[in-house]
Design an enzyme around this catalytic site. Sequence first.
Site, mmCIF file in Angstrom:
data_model
loop_
_atom_site.group_PDB
_atom_site.id
_atom_site.type_symbol
_atom_site.label_atom_id
_atom_site.label_comp_id
_atom_site.label_asym_id
_atom_site.label_seq_id
_atom_site.Cartn_x
_atom_site.Cartn_y
_atom_site.Cartn_z
ATOM 1 N N ALA A 129 0.851 -1.194 0.000
ATOM 2 C CA ALA A 129 0.000 0.000 0.000
ATOM 3 C C ALA A 129 0.888 1.246 0.000
ATOM 4 O O ALA A 129 1.852 1.316 -0.760
ATOM 5 C CB ALA A 129 -0.967 -0.045 1.173
ATOM 6 N N SER A 130 0.619 2.197 0.881
ATOM 7 C CA SER A 130 1.318 3.488 0.805
ATOM 8 C C SER A 130 2.787 3.441 1.202
ATOM 9 O O SER A 130 3.532 4.396 0.936
ATOM 10 C CB SER A 130 0.590 4.532 1.662
ATOM 11 O OG SER A 130 -0.588 4.942 1.021
ATOM 12 N N THR A 131 3.231 2.359 1.832
ATOM 13 C CA THR A 131 4.669 2.234 2.087
ATOM 14 C C THR A 131 5.437 2.200 0.769
ATOM 15 O O THR A 131 6.630 2.516 0.720
ATOM 16 C CB THR A 131 4.956 0.983 2.941
ATOM 17 O OG1 THR A 131 4.244 1.112 4.184
ATOM 18 C CG2 THR A 131 6.434 0.835 3.264
ATOM 19 N N TYR A 185 -2.481 14.716 2.715
ATOM 20 C CA TYR A 185 -2.039 13.523 2.001
ATOM 21 C C TYR A 185 -2.652 13.460 0.608
ATOM 22 O O TYR A 185 -3.873 13.578 0.448
ATOM 23 C CB TYR A 185 -2.459 12.305 2.811
ATOM 24 C CG TYR A 185 -1.673 11.049 2.553
ATOM 25 C CD1 TYR A 185 -0.329 10.964 2.873
ATOM 26 C CD2 TYR A 185 -2.294 9.922 2.026
ATOM 27 C CE1 TYR A 185 0.390 9.797 2.665
ATOM 28 C CE2 TYR A 185 -1.592 8.747 1.823
ATOM 29 C CZ TYR A 185 -0.251 8.692 2.142
ATOM 30 O OH TYR A 185 0.454 7.536 1.939
ATOM 31 N N LYS A 197 5.272 4.322 -1.391
ATOM 32 C CA LYS A 197 5.662 5.707 -1.697
ATOM 33 C C LYS A 197 7.137 5.970 -1.395
ATOM 34 O O LYS A 197 7.734 6.899 -1.967
ATOM 35 C CB LYS A 197 4.787 6.681 -0.910
ATOM 36 C CG LYS A 197 3.335 6.761 -1.376
ATOM 37 C CD LYS A 197 2.546 7.753 -0.544
ATOM 38 C CE LYS A 197 1.160 7.988 -1.113
ATOM 39 N NZ LYS A 197 0.270 6.835 -1.009
#
Length: 508
Positions: free
Chosen positions: A87-89, A180, A91
């Site tokens: 998921a957003s990790t 965000y 990024k």
Amino acid sequence: MVESPRINSVKLAIGLLAIAIVLGQSVWAQPVVTRLDSLFSARHNKSQLSGNVLIAQQGTVVYQRSFGYADRENKIRMTKPSRFHLASTSKLFTAVAILQLKEKGLIKLTDPIRKYLPDFPYTRITVWHLLTHTSGLPDFQIFEPYYQQDPKRILTNADLIPALKRYGKVLFEPGEKWSYSSPGTALLAAIVEKMTRLPFEQYLKKQIWTVSGMHHTYINSLSALVHDEKRVKNYAYPTLFSDSVQLADSIPRHQEFAQESGALIGPGLVVSDMDDLFLFDQALSAGKLLKPATMEEAFTPIKLNNGHYAQPEPFLGKTAFGLGWFILTEDPTRKVVLHTGKQGGLVSIFIRDLTRQQTFILLDNSESYGLNNTTLNAIRIVDNRPLLALKESLSFIYAKDIIKHGTDYAVSHFNQLKSDTLHYYLNLFELDYVGHQLMANHQAERGLETLRLLTQLNPANWFPYYSYGKALLTSGKKEEAAMSLAKSLSLSPGNKEVQQVVDQLKSN
């Protein structure tokens, strides 16, 4: 040449010291490992952990274990090589890629986005704004109209700029606030592709994953699905009121998000395992990916236009933000940087304590409750500090109460427990989520009652009135919605997000 007795004695002393250090670490490690295992086993036994955990100290793994099932239907146990969507990790890889281009002189962080993407509609937004989430760009709501028109449509990075143009104005002026924006990170990936003439995944593989030794990491997108027997299935509770999990992609709220985000490269979609993430951590520490000066810049809290530090919503303590990294600021004597991800039943947590050279990696596939506090307690065990009380969420207790016993009981029980801050906590956004979950599950009056309660608990905050106003509008109560939205605007004058709903109300 014959060495002198003095040299021999020095060598002997050094050798004995090295042995003492090793023995000391062994003696230190065993009780720590036992306590860590006790913590994580207890969480797993309460259905509050299903996944993989890795903890390292000074480049050495001191704890690593798997819990639960990678595939519940087929009774396939979680194992060390089990792979998870981050998921957003994900990024973090985009941030590293952008900073690598900066080091090579291919881009400047102060450059406007239009220099690289000429069709981008906003002239004042820079690379720095996207990297720090201070651009004013919205999040995935830009894709909601597309989903409503065609729920099966696969949205990609090519849809970003048209969707932003369709959405309209930014939420605030660049650098004014922290908010965000995953589409902002996807734009960074587009810049990487433009400047390197490589597909984004190919760039990551060549410049980050191969350099780090990460041979089990890849991108899995709706537009390019990868078959991988070691990739775990994700499970989630259908509602906050449910007692058991099911496949996350069978739940409507996760289906919509998966469709809107499932082919957007840059902010998510990376698949990896705990060993590969540890290799990424070690490559950063060794300076293989970025120069020390660049990393120091990335790990320095950024300031907004008003000179104040950006302060994201705290989830592991008081938090600042750097160039793509969250930064814990409660303890000024140590530098702790991190990123987390949450999506459709999965949770990823990646923490690097740069001062003490500690790494904490937690990957979960069952939407387990309380993982942030579980991770904080793991840090405290390694630090030999007292553990935090693992408090229960008042919002989730309220959610179950209102379904099982009705509104009056839920509110009365809520009021009874809210002063017991030793055992319970209240999070504004969790209670807001409960309200909207109730409405989405045909419990409109109970949902409105919940959101009304939120305005009473936070009378000086603009957000509860805004959220309540939107819910009233959805329920067809236009007059009441107008009053609630007006109250929100009075508390946050000029708030573009609220103003857009007010304008929508007036146009109807």
